[in-house]
Scaffold this motif. Structure first.
Motif, short mmCIF file in Angstrom:
data_model
loop_
_atom_site.label_atom_id
_atom_site.label_comp_id
_atom_site.label_asym_id
_atom_site.label_seq_id
_atom_site.Cartn_x
_atom_site.Cartn_y
_atom_site.Cartn_z
N ALA A 128 0.82 -1.21 0.00
CA ALA A 128 0.00 0.00 0.00
C ALA A 128 0.86 1.26 0.00
CB ALA A 128 -0.93 -0.02 1.21
N ASN A 131 2.65 1.57 -3.41
CA ASN A 131 1.67 1.89 -4.45
C ASN A 131 1.30 3.38 -4.40
OD1 ASN A 131 -0.11 1.07 -6.61
ND2 ASN A 131 -1.81 1.32 -5.16
N SER A 136 0.49 5.15 -7.76
CA SER A 136 -0.48 4.14 -8.20
C SER A 136 -0.32 3.83 -9.68
CB SER A 136 -1.91 4.59 -7.91
OG SER A 136 -2.10 4.78 -6.54
N VAL A 268 -4.68 -4.97 -12.63
CA VAL A 268 -4.03 -4.36 -11.47
C VAL A 268 -2.53 -4.35 -11.69
CG1 VAL A 268 -5.85 -5.01 -9.83
CG2 VAL A 268 -3.96 -6.59 -10.28
N TYR A 271 1.81 -4.08 -7.19
CA TYR A 271 1.52 -3.81 -5.78
C TYR A 271 0.09 -4.22 -5.42
CZ TYR A 271 5.70 -0.88 -6.02
OH TYR A 271 6.96 -0.43 -6.19
N GLN A 272 -0.85 -3.86 -6.28
CA GLN A 272 -2.25 -4.18 -6.01
C GLN A 272 -2.48 -5.69 -6.04
OE1 GLN A 272 -3.79 -1.88 -9.23
NE2 GLN A 272 -4.04 0.01 -8.01
N ASN A 276 -3.80 -7.83 -2.83
CA ASN A 276 -5.01 -8.64 -2.86
C ASN A 276 -4.76 -10.08 -2.42
OD1 ASN A 276 -6.57 -6.50 -3.80
ND2 ASN A 276 -6.18 -6.98 -5.95
#
Length: 480
Positions: A128, A131, A136, A268, A271-272, A276
């Motif tokens: 997080a 990112n 992002s 995504v 990082y995402q 997840n």
């Protein structure tokens, strides 16, 4: 496919750590009986900390060099983790009393659940942060430059909690059982018990040396050991082997679930995607893994080891059959909440069952002079099962999937076959447990080695009666 690690690379990175674990359990298990539990305990932890840092502190950047470095340090990390298994279980079993011994050993093992949860939380936090800091990056930016630092931090942070416990490991006393029954040093055993009980034992009788237990009458590689403990060792090793085949395969099965319950990786960034996956693993840990561990802590000294192990194998088989048999016709298309509940129950009953009891029983069945050796052999058999389960499951699913695609068949058939085979393996574990495993609940460690019972009982009785002032605390020692 770009961004997908080849199965051969995944297999190597998984297997190399498990091979190290096998070696660590055998070597450190043997050293625990030859040198002492406490001395080797600190060495295993130091190796884990150094190797964990080494996994993340690779000086190279190319993919081949990084993977080579990772495999090298993962091997030694596996050796340290393997050494921790027999030593942690044995030390706890030799310090605990027979009434709560199972719960204490299970509580030690249950810390794995909190370790899984913490590692997921660390991964989520770092992903997080990176990112957000990197602005992002979109899905097309699969591996941003800063990701190289992120995965290194995740691996190295894992060394911090372990390093924080090093002082207490090296300062803890040797177990009184090892000192008295293996080293034949009663006076030192008394001093060690004084540290644990936090009472003075200066009033001990001078004739305490007269109750020194007899030297061992047979060795590990002897027909007498085979006659007395061969069945127990085979039962422990086989049960651990079978549950690890299932448990590690089941962990890899998570990758099949990600595609149904997580956003597609094409939508995504790196990082995402990692966030997840870690989030999903944290949910599994909170809802099933950790509760399973603590149900064992609560009930193992009430129900018994054998009953819990049989129950765990049986329900695990039922869950795998319920997932596997209709997988081709139903779950592969409708992977809904019912599917996730069944999958979560496989982890719950693995831990409220054989995944925990196989760690406990070898620490209770064998005499002091062979205890960590036998635990290490049992655990090594388990990790051989883990290699077969994880690598075999990975390649089987890949090969079956490719064959089905080539022939136009539905890809769910291969997964159905794998899951049903895991269910059959669980049933085999239940059968082996029923016919071979001995119950250890409510019995002292010495009752499993009849030759040493009279000596051990006389030792602890003398310690108890040597001083009226120490009568109450020594009752706890006599109950060991």
């Amino acid at each position: 496919m770009e961004g997908v690690t080849p199965p051969s690379i995944v297999s190597i990175t998984i297997a190399i750590a498990l091979i190290g674990t096998v070696i660590g359990q055998l070597v450190f298990g043997w050293l625990g009986d030859q040198v002492g539990r406490r001395r080797i305990y600190g060495l295993a932890l130091a190796l884990m900390v150094a190797s964990s840092i080494g996994c993340g502190f690779s000086i190279c950047r190319t993919r081949k060099c990084v993977l080579t470095s990772m495999c090298f340090f993962r091997f030694w990390l596996g050796v340290g983790i393997g050494g921790d298994y027999p030593l942690s279980a044995t030390i706890m079993s030799e310090f605990a009393n027979k009434v709560t011994r199972g719960s204490f050993i299970a509580a030690v093992f249950s810390m794995q659940g909190f370790g899984i949860l913490t590692s997921s939380a660390v991964t989520m936090a770092i992903c997080a942060i990176f990112n957000r800091v990197s602005g992002s990056p979109g899905p097309l930016v699969r591996t941003p430059e800063s990701a190289d630092l992120a995965w290194r931090l995740i691996l190295m942070i894992g060394a911090l909690p372990a390093a924080m416990t090093y002082y207490w490991r090296v300062m803890m006393p040797e177990t009184a059982r090892y000192t008295a029954l293996v080293e034949q040093n009663i006076r030192q055993a008394v001093k060690d018990m004084e540290k644990v009980l936090d009472v003075s034992m200066n009033e001990m009788n001078e004739d305490i040396d007269q109750i020194l237990p007899d030297p061992p009458s047979y060795g590990f590689f002897s027909m007498r050991f085979l006659h007395r403990h061969g069945r127990d060792l085979f039962a422990c090793a086989m049960s651990w082997f079978l549950i690890d085949v299932v448990f590690y395969s089941n962990n890899l099965f998570q990758s099949q679930i990600y595609g149904s319950h997580l956003p597609p990786r094409t939508q995504v960034n790196a990082y995402q995607d990692a966030f997840n996956v870690a989030k999903f693993q944290a949910i599994i840990a909170i809802c099933s893994t950790i509760p399973g561990y603590w149900f064992t802590v609560a009930f193992i000294d009430r129900i018994g080891r054998v009953k819990i192990q049989m129950m765990g194998f049986f329900v695990l088989a039922l869950c795998l059959f319920a997932i596997g048999i209709p997988y081709y016709m139903y779950w592969n298309i409708h992977a809904n909440a019912g599917f996730l509940i069944l999958y979560g129950l496989t982890f719950f009953f693995s831990n409220f069952g054989p995944n925990t009891t196989t760690f406990i029983i070898p620490a209770e069945l064998f005499p002091a002079r062979f205890r960590t050796t036998c635990h290490g052999i049992s655990g090594a058999a388990g990790k051989i099962g883990a290699i077969i389960g994880s690598v075999g499951f990975l390649w089987a699913s890949q090969n079956i999937h490719k064959r089905e695609v080539d022939h136009g068949y539905h890809q769910g058939i291969g997964m159905m076959t794998s899951l049903v085979l895991l269910g059959v393996t669980s049933l085999a574990g239940m059968v082996f447990t029923f016919f071979l495993t001995r119950e250890t609940m409510g019995r002292s460690l010495e009752e499993n080695e009849t030759e040493d019972v009279d000596n051990a009982v006389s030792l602890f009785t003398s310690l108890r009666n040597s001083s009226e002032r120490l009568h109450a605390p020594l009752n706890a020692v006599a109950a060991l």
